[in-house]
Design a protein around this motif. Structure first.
Motif, mmCIF file in Angstrom:
data_model
loop_
_atom_site.group_PDB
_atom_site.id
_atom_site.type_symbol
_atom_site.label_atom_id
_atom_site.label_comp_id
_atom_site.label_asym_id
_atom_site.label_seq_id
_atom_site.Cartn_x
_atom_site.Cartn_y
_atom_site.Cartn_z
ATOM 1 N N THR A 180 19.103 25.573 -27.686
ATOM 2 C CA THR A 180 18.615 26.757 -28.388
ATOM 3 C C THR A 180 17.995 27.753 -27.412
ATOM 4 N N HIS A 181 17.212 27.230 -26.478
ATOM 5 C CA HIS A 181 16.577 28.095 -25.475
ATOM 6 C C HIS A 181 17.621 28.828 -24.642
ATOM 7 N N ILE A 182 18.649 28.102 -24.196
ATOM 8 C CA ILE A 182 19.679 28.710 -23.361
ATOM 9 C C ILE A 182 20.485 29.729 -24.159
ATOM 10 N N LEU A 183 20.844 29.406 -25.386
ATOM 11 C CA LEU A 183 21.593 30.349 -26.217
ATOM 12 C C LEU A 183 20.788 31.618 -26.468
ATOM 13 N N ARG A 198 18.310 34.878 -16.140
ATOM 14 C CA ARG A 198 16.915 34.737 -15.726
ATOM 15 C C ARG A 198 16.293 33.618 -16.560
ATOM 16 N N LEU A 199 15.979 32.523 -15.896
ATOM 17 C CA LEU A 199 15.456 31.345 -16.575
ATOM 18 C C LEU A 199 14.137 30.930 -15.931
ATOM 19 N N ASN A 200 13.431 30.003 -16.578
ATOM 20 C CA ASN A 200 12.195 29.500 -15.976
ATOM 21 C C ASN A 200 12.520 28.769 -14.676
ATOM 22 N N SER A 201 11.524 28.601 -13.839
ATOM 23 C CA SER A 201 11.759 28.068 -12.488
ATOM 24 C C SER A 201 12.365 26.668 -12.512
ATOM 25 N N GLU A 202 11.942 25.834 -13.446
ATOM 26 C CA GLU A 202 12.467 24.463 -13.504
ATOM 27 C C GLU A 202 13.949 24.450 -13.825
ATOM 28 N N THR A 203 14.343 25.251 -14.818
ATOM 29 C CA THR A 203 15.747 25.290 -15.209
ATOM 30 C C THR A 203 16.583 26.006 -14.164
ATOM 31 N N THR A 204 16.009 26.992 -13.502
ATOM 32 C CA THR A 204 16.708 27.679 -12.417
ATOM 33 C C THR A 204 17.055 26.712 -11.295
ATOM 34 N N ARG A 205 16.148 25.808 -11.007
ATOM 35 C CA ARG A 205 16.367 24.836 -9.913
ATOM 36 C C ARG A 205 17.253 23.663 -10.328
ATOM 37 N N TYR A 206 17.454 23.468 -11.618
ATOM 38 C CA TYR A 206 18.061 22.229 -12.111
ATOM 39 C C TYR A 206 19.458 21.983 -11.556
ATOM 40 N N ILE A 207 20.317 23.001 -11.604
ATOM 41 C CA ILE A 207 21.684 22.804 -11.123
ATOM 42 C C ILE A 207 21.702 22.491 -9.636
ATOM 43 N N TYR A 208 20.762 23.053 -8.891
ATOM 44 C CA TYR A 208 20.715 22.799 -7.445
ATOM 45 C C TYR A 208 20.299 21.354 -7.161
ATOM 46 N N LYS A 209 19.485 20.793 -8.026
ATOM 47 C CA LYS A 209 19.124 19.383 -7.881
ATOM 48 C C LYS A 209 20.356 18.492 -8.031
ATOM 49 N N ILE A 210 21.136 18.751 -9.097
ATOM 50 C CA ILE A 210 22.338 17.942 -9.313
ATOM 51 C C ILE A 210 23.313 18.125 -8.153
ATOM 52 N N LEU A 211 23.471 19.363 -7.707
ATOM 53 C CA LEU A 211 24.380 19.633 -6.591
ATOM 54 C C LEU A 211 23.943 18.909 -5.323
ATOM 55 N N ALA A 212 22.651 18.964 -5.052
ATOM 56 C CA ALA A 212 22.141 18.322 -3.827
ATOM 57 C C ALA A 212 22.364 16.814 -3.871
ATOM 58 N N VAL A 213 22.083 16.210 -5.013
ATOM 59 C CA VAL A 213 22.301 14.769 -5.144
ATOM 60 C C VAL A 213 23.778 14.437 -4.997
ATOM 61 N N LYS A 214 24.615 15.197 -5.679
ATOM 62 C CA LYS A 214 26.066 14.988 -5.580
ATOM 63 C C LYS A 214 26.539 15.100 -4.141
ATOM 64 N N GLU A 215 26.078 16.139 -3.453
ATOM 65 C CA GLU A 215 26.544 16.383 -2.092
ATOM 66 C C GLU A 215 26.071 15.323 -1.106
ATOM 67 N N TRP A 216 24.840 14.857 -1.254
ATOM 68 C CA TRP A 216 24.360 13.809 -0.345
ATOM 69 C C TRP A 216 25.148 12.514 -0.555
ATOM 70 N N PHE A 217 25.574 12.260 -1.788
ATOM 71 C CA PHE A 217 26.397 11.072 -2.053
ATOM 72 C C PHE A 217 27.821 11.254 -1.531
ATOM 73 N N SER A 218 28.418 12.402 -1.813
ATOM 74 C CA SER A 218 29.849 12.580 -1.572
ATOM 75 C C SER A 218 30.195 13.208 -0.230
ATOM 76 N N ASN A 219 29.284 13.999 0.333
ATOM 77 C CA ASN A 219 29.599 14.682 1.589
ATOM 78 C C ASN A 219 28.334 14.835 2.440
ATOM 79 N N PRO A 220 27.821 13.730 2.958
ATOM 80 C CA PRO A 220 26.572 13.794 3.735
ATOM 81 C C PRO A 220 26.664 14.651 4.988
ATOM 82 N N GLU A 221 27.844 14.701 5.611
ATOM 83 C CA GLU A 221 27.991 15.505 6.830
ATOM 84 C C GLU A 221 27.802 16.989 6.513
ATOM 85 N N ARG A 222 28.430 17.447 5.443
ATOM 86 C CA ARG A 222 28.268 18.835 5.034
ATOM 87 C C ARG A 222 26.822 19.107 4.631
ATOM 88 N N SER A 223 26.199 18.139 3.985
ATOM 89 C CA SER A 223 24.805 18.301 3.574
ATOM 90 C C SER A 223 23.881 18.431 4.767
#
Length: 256
Positions: A180-183, A198-223
């Motif tokens: 509801t908030h996002i809509l 334009r979102l609150n700071s926590e939600t703004t950072r959220y996708i970057y958290k998932i990306l960082a975790v994904k990248e450290w698992f799947s491509n540590p050299e690039r990370s």
């Protein structure tokens, strides 16, 4: 290395041929690109991340560095088996594999974690949401702590969010802030792009958290290169050169 490619108008800028002999059009500005098959080729569930935008690159680099620590490296080692349990369940519901990393940022893959709001289990589901998805949550039993059962529930929930929002990045934002908030934010700002909302700071950072975790698992050299290299600096330098090219093109167009 990031290679900067300037298209047809580069000859005019370098002065190798008179401007009058070169067909310069403003649309060619769109052909100025940063070409890098690796460093910038990062996506979330198939949706490209606009890392050529400096503010996006800076946020991503900060999060990559945030997860570059001994605690997270240990977590990566101890959670690999459970991640393998999650992926086929999500696939059953048509949810992309990238969401298998979500429990790491929600609960650090700890089934006993409960937030101050009452969200609990691996996927940090609220009691009411968990019950609506078929889980049992009461004084004697809490299915949110069961990896298989809670992942089935999360798969249903994520699939439902996608039907509402049509974008997996927006689904991630809605998982954090609520659909509801996002809509409401999308309607108020007349935007449907996570990276432009334009979102609150926590939600703004959220996708970057998932990306960082994904990248450290799947491509540590690039990370590691993103974390310790000068990728953001090179992007900034390119932006400066791009601006100069735009000025040159504007002048060349007006003089022709």
């Amino acid at each position: 290395m990031i290679r900067l490619i300037f298209m047809a108008f580069s000859i005019a800028i370098m002065g190798e041929s008179p401007v009058s002999e070169v067909e310069v059009e403003k649309k060619e500005l769109k052909e100025i690109t940063i070409i890098d098959s690796d460093l910038l080729a990062i996506d979330f569930c198939g949706e490209a991340i606009p890392l050529s935008e400096l503010r996006i690159a800076e946020r991503y680099q900060n999060m990559i560095r945030n997860y570059d620590n001994p605690t997270f490296r240990k977590l990566m080692t101890t959670t690999k088996k459970r991640i393998k349990v999650i992926e086929p369940i999500l696939k059953k519901y048509g949810v992309p594999a990238d969401f298998k990393y979500l429990p790491l940022i929600e609960s650090a893959m700890n089934h006993d974690v409960t937030s101050h709001r009452g969200a609990g289990g691996y996927w940090q589901l609220m009691p009411s949401t968990a019950k609506s998805l078929g889980l049992v949550v009461n004084e004697t039993r809490d299915d949110r702590k069961n990896l298989v059962k809670s992942t089935h529930a999360a798969g249903k929930y994520l699939r439902g969010l996608y039907k509402q929002l049509g974008s997996w990045t927006l689904v991630a934002a809605a998982y954090n802030a609520g659909p509801t908030h996002i809509l409401n934010k999308m309607d108020a700002q007349n935007r449907d792009d996570y990276f432009k909302l334009r979102l609150n700071s926590e939600t703004t950072r959220y996708i970057y958290k998932i990306l960082a975790v994904k990248e450290w698992f799947s491509n540590p050299e690039r990370s590691r290169e993103w974390g310790s290299g000068n990728v953001v600096g090179r992007i900034a330098d390119f932006k400066t050169e791009q601006k100069k090219a735009e000025i040159q093109l504007a002048k060349a167009t007006s003089d022709s």
